[in-house]
Write an enzyme that holds these catalytic residues in place. Structure first.
Site, PDB file in Angstrom:
ATOM      1  N   GLY A  12       1.585   2.968 -14.277  1.00  0.00           N
ATOM      2  CA  GLY A  12       0.928   1.809 -13.669  1.00  0.00           C
ATOM      3  C   GLY A  12      -0.571   1.940 -13.820  1.00  0.00           C
ATOM      4  CB  ALA A  13      -2.511   3.731 -16.432  1.00  0.00           C
ATOM      5  CB  THR A  14      -3.056  -1.596 -16.912  1.00  0.00           C
ATOM      6  OG1 THR A  14      -1.684  -1.924 -16.642  1.00  0.00           O
ATOM      7  CG2 THR A  14      -3.134  -0.877 -18.251  1.00  0.00           C
ATOM      8  N   GLY A  15      -2.888  -0.999 -13.474  1.00  0.00           N
ATOM      9  CA  GLY A  15      -2.727  -1.746 -12.215  1.00  0.00           C
ATOM     10  C   GLY A  15      -3.918  -1.633 -11.282  1.00  0.00           C
ATOM     11  CG  LEU A  17      -3.132   2.394  -5.902  1.00  0.00           C
ATOM     12  CD1 LEU A  17      -3.354   2.036  -4.443  1.00  0.00           C
ATOM     13  CD2 LEU A  17      -1.981   3.342  -6.060  1.00  0.00           C
ATOM     14  CE  LYS A  19      -7.469  -2.436 -14.312  1.00  0.00           C
ATOM     15  NZ  LYS A  19      -7.407  -3.884 -14.452  1.00  0.00           N
ATOM     16  NE  ARG A  46       5.529  -4.413 -19.198  1.00  0.00           N
ATOM     17  CZ  ARG A  46       6.151  -5.151 -18.297  1.00  0.00           C
ATOM     18  NH1 ARG A  46       7.464  -5.140 -18.249  1.00  0.00           N
ATOM     19  NH2 ARG A  46       5.482  -5.889 -17.435  1.00  0.00           N
ATOM     20  CG  ASP A 177       1.365   5.962   5.647  1.00  0.00           C
ATOM     21  OD1 ASP A 177       0.153   5.635   5.746  1.00  0.00           O
ATOM     22  OD2 ASP A 177       2.245   5.432   6.331  1.00  0.00           O
ATOM     23  CG  HIS A 178      -3.685   4.134   2.251  1.00  0.00           C
ATOM     24  ND1 HIS A 178      -2.768   3.153   2.457  1.00  0.00           N
ATOM     25  CD2 HIS A 178      -4.864   3.636   2.678  1.00  0.00           C
ATOM     26  CE1 HIS A 178      -3.362   2.102   2.984  1.00  0.00           C
ATOM     27  NE2 HIS A 178      -4.647   2.353   3.140  1.00  0.00           N
ATOM     28  CE  LYS A 182      -6.928   3.877   6.386  1.00  0.00           C
ATOM     29  NZ  LYS A 182      -7.882   3.325   5.414  1.00  0.00           N
ATOM     30  CG  HIS A 240      -0.207   1.917   6.847  1.00  0.00           C
ATOM     31  ND1 HIS A 240       0.031   2.920   5.940  1.00  0.00           N
ATOM     32  CD2 HIS A 240      -0.444   0.809   6.108  1.00  0.00           C
ATOM     33  CE1 HIS A 240      -0.058   2.426   4.709  1.00  0.00           C
ATOM     34  NE2 HIS A 240      -0.349   1.147   4.786  1.00  0.00           N
TER      35      HIS A 240
HETATM   36  C1  BG6 Z   1      -1.665  -1.365   2.481  1.00  0.00           C
HETATM   37  C2  BG6 Z   1      -1.062  -2.733   2.609  1.00  0.00           C
HETATM   38  O1  BG6 Z   1      -0.657  -0.388   2.611  1.00  0.00           O
HETATM   39  O2  BG6 Z   1      -2.624  -1.178   3.469  1.00  0.00           O
HETATM   40  C3  BG6 Z   1      -2.149  -3.791   2.518  1.00  0.00           C
HETATM   41  O3  BG6 Z   1      -0.116  -2.946   1.578  1.00  0.00           O
HETATM   42  C4  BG6 Z   1      -3.237  -3.505   3.513  1.00  0.00           C
HETATM   43  O4  BG6 Z   1      -1.612  -5.083   2.746  1.00  0.00           O
HETATM   44  C5  BG6 Z   1      -3.719  -2.073   3.402  1.00  0.00           C
HETATM   45  O5  BG6 Z   1      -4.304  -4.394   3.255  1.00  0.00           O
HETATM   46  C6  BG6 Z   1      -4.699  -1.735   4.493  1.00  0.00           C
HETATM   47  O6  BG6 Z   1      -5.260  -0.484   4.212  1.00  0.00           O
HETATM   48  P1  BG6 Z   1      -6.739  -0.132   4.656  1.00  0.00           P
HETATM   49  O7  BG6 Z   1      -6.942   1.277   4.208  1.00  0.00           O
HETATM   50  O8  BG6 Z   1      -7.647  -1.102   3.977  1.00  0.00           O
HETATM   51  O9  BG6 Z   1      -6.750  -0.314   6.146  1.00  0.00           O
END
Ligand code: BG6
Length: 489
Positions: A12-15, A17, A19, A46, A177-178, A182, A240
């Protein structure tokens, strides 16, 4: 210092996220000396790009994300592009020889990260092909990083998990889960357990309720095709929001190991009071934005956005009351709310302490001025403690005061991006801030009845104005219990 060596393969290198987040994060790791010269990145997608085109794209995405004037040539020379067709065996054969070459060239010892940042329907196929075509057979370690969404309900998540587990062990799987990357989300644990004054009060005897707000001012942007099927519950709450709940509610871990921390979080998720389909409206509120004004700008309603059904039943806002039926939390509501097109972009946790037994110091005896501990996750990072103190030159009248600590202010520099930390953790083999399968499964089991109930009946949409803090029902949810949302500013 231990500097990880690895080839990172990004599907998904051109996607978007890749970038917006991944290339800038890898650059920061490089710039900060967290990784040296012994790394390479292979972009897989692709499109028929060349290495040169790929490198130009990486360079411009780094420049966009980080104002940087340095020459990026050394950095981008580590990047390679591999055009790819998910179901074509020769794609994997070619990728395999490329990776073997890069292992030698960059002395990465066969360490590989496969990062899946693309349409989830291919996660299983890719994982298994990586195994079947020998891309995992190296002298080093191999890890699989998976972006959300991890399924769209419990059944689909299970199926996906089984597919992946056929090729990778649980220890090799890093589910992103990003929010767990944080800085201030990671700080929840430290604030709670490294302070003598909080942990003793951190229970149902002293806390009346906890409120978690994660509001966004942006709307659905270009993601309607995904979001229409997802909605705020699956997009934000299943992952989240529940992750923040479990960090706030968990017992102290006996050691700071991945296993111990994750198992404490899992116990919280096991203690969530399940919500039956027929009682969803008692605990959860959904909303969808109509047109309105956000930060002085007139914006469309959700149903008018591109690629959104004009009768869409998708929620862009969720508020909920989550009960944790264990010894520590019995009776304490955890209120959560999150949504698009709200007044501002902000994530904040408010811990409201119970009132003192008798109050002699407030002018108005009915006045409710509880102590609050506010954990600011973003955009500010810090903590504020709301206390009462004597008003100068009055008798014994109390006035509210605040003790504040601001992360950004103290460090004097930007805190690292979540993705930067998570990528680095993955390179070091630390899965603590990634979600274990049990967490994913328990979270889906919790939200499934809610989404099932909502799918069966059309919401009364739109029910909140863009630029507001959500529908009235979200306020009533707390009012029923005698509480109110504390302002987020
Ligand atoms: C993502 C969701 O997981 O988290 C997005 O898919 C949302 O819809 C984003 O905008 C929010 O993340 P952050 O780090 O900007 O609070």
């Amino acid at each position: 210092v231990h500097m990880p060596k690895a080839v990172v393969v990004i599907f998904g290198a051109t996607g978007d996220l890749a970038k917006r987040k991944l290339y800038p994060s890898i650059y920061r790791l490089y710039q900060n000396g967290k990784i040296g010269e012994e790394f390479a990145v292979v972009g897989v997608a692709r499109r028929q790009w060349t290495n040169e085109v790929f490198r130009e794209n990486v360079e411009s995405s780094v420049r966009k994300a980080i104002s940087c004037s340095e020459k990026l040539h050394d950095f981008t020379s580590h990047f390679y592009y591999h055009p790819f067709d998910v179901t074509n065996p020769s794609s994997y054969h070619d990728l395999r020889s490329l990776l073997n070459d890069l292992d030698g060239k960059y002395k990465t010892e066969g360490n590989r990260i496969f990062y899946l940042a693309m349409a989830p329907e291919f996660f299983g196929t890719i994982a298994n092909s990586l195994k079947d075509y020998g891309l995992k057979d190296t002298g080093g370690w191999t890890r699989l990083v998976i972006e959300k969404p991890f399924g769209h309900d419990l059944a689909s998540a299970k199926k996906l998990n089984e597919e992946i587990r056929a090729a990778f062990d649980e220890e090799q799987i890093y589910r992103i889960d990003h929010y767990l990357g944080k800085e201030m989300v990671q700080n929840i644990e430290v604030i709670r357990f490294a302070n003598a004054i909080f942990e003793h009060l951190w229970n149902n005897r002293f806390i009346s309720n906890i409120q978690i707000t994660s509001s966004e001012s942006l709307g659905v942007e270009e993601r309607a095709s995904y979001y229409e099927k997802s909605g705020a519950l699956r997009d934000m709450v299943q992952n989240h929001m529940l992750q923040m709940v479990s960090l706030l509610a968990m017992e102290p871990p006996i050691k700071l190991t991945t296993e111990e921390i994750r198992s404490e979080k899992i116990k919280v998720l096991r203690a969530l009071r399940p919500i039956k389909e027929e009682e969803v409206s008692k605990y959860f509120v959904r909303g969808q934005y109509g047109k309105g004004t956000v930060k002085g700008e007139k914006v469309k309603g959700y149903r008018e956005e591109t690629n959104v059904d004009e009768k869409s039943n998708t929620e862009t806002f969720v508020a909920g009351k989550i009960m944790i039926d264990n010894y520590r939390w019995a009776g304490v509501p955890f209120y959560i709310r999150t949504g698009k097109r709200m007044a501002e972009k902000s994530t904040k946790i408010v811990v409201e302490f119970k009132d003192i037994p008798m109050n002699l110091y407030f002018k108005n005896k009915d006045e409710n001025r509880p102590n609050l501990l506010i954990i600011h996750i973003q955009p500010d990072e810090g903590i504020t403690l709301h206390l009462n103190a004597k008003k100068v030159r009055t008798g014994s009248i109390a006035t509210p005061i605040k003790l504040s600590y601001n992360n950004n202010g103290i460090d004097g520099m930007n805190t690292p991006e979540a993705y930067e930390k998570l990528l680095y953790d993955c390179m070091l083999g630390d899965a603590t801030n990634f979600t274990h399968w049990d967490e994913v499964a328990l979270s889906w089991a919790y939200v499934d009845p809610i989404s099932n109930a909502w799918a069966k009946e059309n919401g009364d949409f739109p029910n909140y104005k863009a630029g507001s803090m959500g529908p009235k029902a979200a306020d009533e949810l707390l009012a029923k219990d005698g509480f109110h949302w504390w302002p987020v500013t």
